[in-house]
Design a protein around this motif. Sequence first.
Motif, short mmCIF file in Angstrom:
data_model
loop_
_atom_site.label_atom_id
_atom_site.label_comp_id
_atom_site.label_asym_id
_atom_site.label_seq_id
_atom_site.Cartn_x
_atom_site.Cartn_y
_atom_site.Cartn_z
N MET A 186 1.16 -1.33 0.23
CA MET A 186 -0.42 -0.26 -0.06
C MET A 186 1.16 1.45 0.24
SD MET A 186 -2.83 1.15 2.36
CE MET A 186 -2.29 1.46 3.47
N ASN A 189 -4.12 -3.51 1.66
CA ASN A 189 -4.90 -2.38 1.44
C ASN A 189 -6.18 -1.95 2.31
OD1 ASN A 189 -7.15 -3.94 0.75
ND2 ASN A 189 -6.40 -3.62 -1.82
N TYR A 190 -7.00 -1.31 2.69
CA TYR A 190 -7.93 -1.09 4.09
C TYR A 190 -8.41 -1.87 3.02
CZ TYR A 190 -5.05 3.36 4.38
OH TYR A 190 -4.56 4.50 5.25
#
Length: 215
Positions: A1, A162-163
């Motif tokens: 990320m 990633n989130y």
Amino acid sequence: MSTNNQARKILLLSANPKGTSQLRLGEEMREIKEGLKRAKKRDDYSIDRAEAVQYRDIHRAILEYEPHIIHFSGHGSGEDGLVFEDETGQIKLVDAEALAGLFQLFAHQVECVVLNACYSEYQARAIAQHINYVMGMSQAIGDKAAIEFAVGFYDAIGADHNYEFAYKLGCSVIRMAGLAQELIPQLIPKNNFSLNFSPKESSGNSSAESINHIY
């Protein structure tokens, strides 16, 4: 990320005002920090903490630390708001509209907000008008489940996921721990919100009832 050499800044905010049930906030923060220390991308992240925050401390901490990720641990009271103290030590509820207005000012900087507090999905959906990824709790969540979610989420962040993946791992870790609360954390991406949301099990409860309960 990570996309550049700039360290990703994480700001951990916590509030457990007098008169509310005591939470294991110190343990949650410690587990987050220890997990990131072990992470393969640990040099890509920095952590700052602001504890026992009053409502005025929120914007001050954001201005001082300039975080990309903001993690709040504390109490929520449904539509009434998140629970802080005021300057006199009294309980101060900060509602969704006020939080959304605050985060709108920092939308150029903040990428993700995690509200690890009971019944905080209403605030999360309001903040998601301005912030790309926001997480809140649809119901009351126990201390252990809240900590497990945080551990899974930041373990994934520290591994450069990633989130969305981090959110899913947090929910999975709750389930792996044998806790039937993995559906309580909710991820609300930007532009996928509804201000008409009414938190489950919160209707009919007054602010005082919510604060004096487990939230």
